[in-house]
Enzyme design. Sequence first.
Site, PDB file in Angstrom:
ATOM      1  N   ASP A  45       6.884 -39.949  25.747  1.00  0.00           N
ATOM      2  CA  ASP A  45       6.865 -38.541  25.340  1.00  0.00           C
ATOM      3  C   ASP A  45       7.260 -37.615  26.484  1.00  0.00           C
ATOM      4  O   ASP A  45       7.004 -36.406  26.419  1.00  0.00           O
ATOM      5  CB  ASP A  45       5.456 -38.156  24.859  1.00  0.00           C
ATOM      6  CG  ASP A  45       5.370 -38.106  23.337  1.00  0.00           C
ATOM      7  OD1 ASP A  45       6.389 -38.382  22.681  1.00  0.00           O
ATOM      8  OD2 ASP A  45       4.289 -37.796  22.804  1.00  0.00           O
ATOM      9  N   ASP A  59      -9.160 -42.013  19.738  1.00  0.00           N
ATOM     10  CA  ASP A  59      -9.661 -43.384  19.835  1.00  0.00           C
ATOM     11  C   ASP A  59     -11.016 -43.530  19.151  1.00  0.00           C
ATOM     12  O   ASP A  59     -11.252 -44.462  18.389  1.00  0.00           O
ATOM     13  CB  ASP A  59      -9.734 -43.819  21.303  1.00  0.00           C
ATOM     14  CG  ASP A  59     -10.338 -42.742  22.200  1.00  0.00           C
ATOM     15  OD1 ASP A  59     -10.852 -41.733  21.667  1.00  0.00           O
ATOM     16  OD2 ASP A  59     -10.293 -42.902  23.432  1.00  0.00           O
TER      17      ASP A  59
END
EC number: 2.4.1.32
Length: 574
Positions: free
Chosen positions: A180, A333
Amino acid sequence: MQGSSTSILHFVPSDPTSTSVLDFLSPTPRGTSPVHDRRLHAGDLALRAGGDRLLVADTVAAVVESLVQAWRQVRMELLVPLLRGAVVACMVMSVIVLAEKVFLGVVSAVVKLLRRRPARLYRCDPVVVEDDDEAGRASFPMVLVQIPMYNEKEVYQLSIGAACRLTWPADRLIVQVLDDSTDAIVKELVRKECERWGKKGINVKYETRKDRAGYKAGNLREGMRRGYVQGCEFVAMLDADFQPPPDFLLKTVPFLVHNPRLALVQTRWEFVNANDCLLTRMQEMSMDYHFKVEQEAGSSLCNFFGYNGTAGVWRRQVIDESGGWEDRTTAEDMDLALRAGLLGWEFVYVGSIKVKSELPSTLKAYRSQQHRWSCGPALLFKKMFWEILAAKKVSFWKKLYMTYDFFIARRIISTFFTFFFFSVLLPMKVFFPEVQIPLWELILIPTAIILLHSVGTPRSIHLIILWFLFENVMALHRLKATLIGFFEAGRANEWIVTQKLGNIQKLKSIVRVTKNCRFKDRFHCLELFIGGFLLTSACYDYLYRDDIFYIFLLSQSIIYFAIGFEFMGVSVSS
């Protein structure tokens, strides 16, 4: 007689403007003499000014007396009861915090004493390798290794190289680099590194996207959409600074192969720069306790714990069934782990497998990391609380662990108690001797908490008091982030990638304090304000109280000032 009388009567000054004795003895009409008028006027003004001053003094004295009386009334009728109520609230919170830590510590100790290691609880035989090479390779499941990164110039080679060196058949392994990066130079470096390993026979996929929507979660979600991912049975995830050992997959994947109800294998983090500075030593102590006690206990109690976002291996089917990666919080997460846990899937933590990683070396990086780690779970708890209670595939005890222990006690009550009790209530008690704090709450509980945390990193036990003071300061930052996340304030979804400095050899070459590190960038008003408040309390306690409580207040204020001026960690140019 007449003559003398006549002489007296005719004793008139020749000068009409001169003043005779009679002028002073007899009253004279106003205005007959300018000098007389001025003197009389000055006297009147003096008398009037004196009267005014007396009146002002009386008024001020009356106002001061009324303010003193009002303060005494507010103090006794409002502040003292409030502080006494705060003491009671802190007593309850301290018992909750201590009970949670004792409970987790006992579970962790029992697991170690009874040797209830994951290898004894779960089947984890090595993947069978046949004599024939082709058949042997076919017995290995297809594994995808995802490495999300963003402008990771200092560490991109570490994670890519470690992933490509994993001991696993090359045709059964895909290394997916999800870049990214917005820096064109870094992007080109990462692409060339992937090409270099590709020429060595490693199946490396270099993937980019148009924007950074969803940050890390969006990057992982985009990577999972690639067609070749559907052929992978398991997904290992590594942050850009993580370096798994070559046998990482050989030790983790068998747990998933032989235990169909297992969704996740989480391994332990090991830190290559723990000895770099005092800041990294403090972090090591916190993280070691997290893995050795909290993760171990969660895995042993109910096969659930928070996924750490890296150094773990997932069953790809579970990621799909749980709805994939969500970017609604900065704790993507933990979000995935909760949703998978509510579907009845089990997790296992294997502490014997260690993956090298890097701790934030700068205070700025550590603060941004802690903001994300505190803000995300608070927002996630708010969004998923009722979903947890309504889940039908998990037991009541697992729901209780998820809500009370995992969120409320560990992340909300503990953070609030640590900051409010040690940085607000204790220094205020100095100015309110009417407020009494029980000895067990003042000394015994903090001592017990400190001792319980010391088991995580025995080599740093001599730093445990300093760690305690440091954590009290960081509780301020975590509490602020928790409130921001819970109320979805402006920075609730702020994602700042943790700055990494590379391996220790590179770190040694970095100038510790740079000239272009501006003073205002090292100036944190909130920490300095509370540090000043604690210092004032320490001085007041030393001068007017007959105890040694000022030692703690002074020590705590020093740590607040050290963090307020960023005198901890490594200072590097941006």
